[in-house]
Design an enzyme around this catalytic site. Sequence first.
Site, mmCIF file in Angstrom:
data_model
loop_
_atom_site.group_PDB
_atom_site.id
_atom_site.type_symbol
_atom_site.label_atom_id
_atom_site.label_comp_id
_atom_site.label_asym_id
_atom_site.label_seq_id
_atom_site.Cartn_x
_atom_site.Cartn_y
_atom_site.Cartn_z
ATOM 1 N N GLY A 80 0.791 -1.223 0.000
ATOM 2 C CA GLY A 80 0.000 0.000 0.000
ATOM 3 C C GLY A 80 0.824 1.274 0.000
ATOM 4 O O GLY A 80 0.261 2.375 0.034
ATOM 5 N N GLU A 104 2.476 9.612 -17.545
ATOM 6 C CA GLU A 104 2.576 8.578 -18.570
ATOM 7 C C GLU A 104 3.013 7.305 -17.874
ATOM 8 O O GLU A 104 3.855 7.346 -16.979
ATOM 9 C CB GLU A 104 3.627 8.957 -19.627
ATOM 10 N N ASN A 109 2.988 -1.903 -17.503
ATOM 11 C CA ASN A 109 2.997 -1.712 -16.049
ATOM 12 C C ASN A 109 1.561 -1.717 -15.519
ATOM 13 O O ASN A 109 1.027 -0.698 -15.092
ATOM 14 C CB ASN A 109 3.733 -0.419 -15.690
ATOM 15 N N TYR A 116 -3.305 3.923 -10.562
ATOM 16 C CA TYR A 116 -3.705 5.251 -11.054
ATOM 17 C C TYR A 116 -5.211 5.290 -11.321
ATOM 18 O O TYR A 116 -5.895 6.234 -10.933
ATOM 19 C CB TYR A 116 -2.931 5.621 -12.319
#
Length: 148
Positions: A80, A104, A109, A116
């Site tokens: 976390g 970006e 990934n 995100y």
Amino acid sequence: MTSSIVPLAPYHLDDVWRIEQAAHAFPWAESMIRKDPNRIAVNIALEVDGKLVGYCFGQLVAGEATLLNIAIDPALQGKGYGKQLLDGFIEAIQSRAGEEIWLEVRESNTRAYQLYEATGFNEINRREGYYPAADGREDALIMTYYVM
């Protein structure tokens, strides 16, 4: 364990360089890591019990922020800390009256992309062949977040 978001400082840079090399297949140059920050820089660190576990480099110009580089020590991933650091970056931008954050991320990934997206970033575009990859090039996914 006590964690805190702090400004990235010169005493962090040896650990930043170590993590950068361990966390990224194509790390930034050491000179970029050690470069003195300019007035638009928003560079922060995440410490746990006084030890650096992650960092990010960003900048803020005219209300628009860019998250340039973020990493958590690979030995400490999955706990976390990435979310804590990303939230800390968002708060740092918010406290400086930033309105929008851009980043970006490598298409491969997926863990970062999912973080995100879960945080509220939206994919808005793609840069084909932007990043070097082991087998040639890979796309960058461009994401944005509107600061509340």
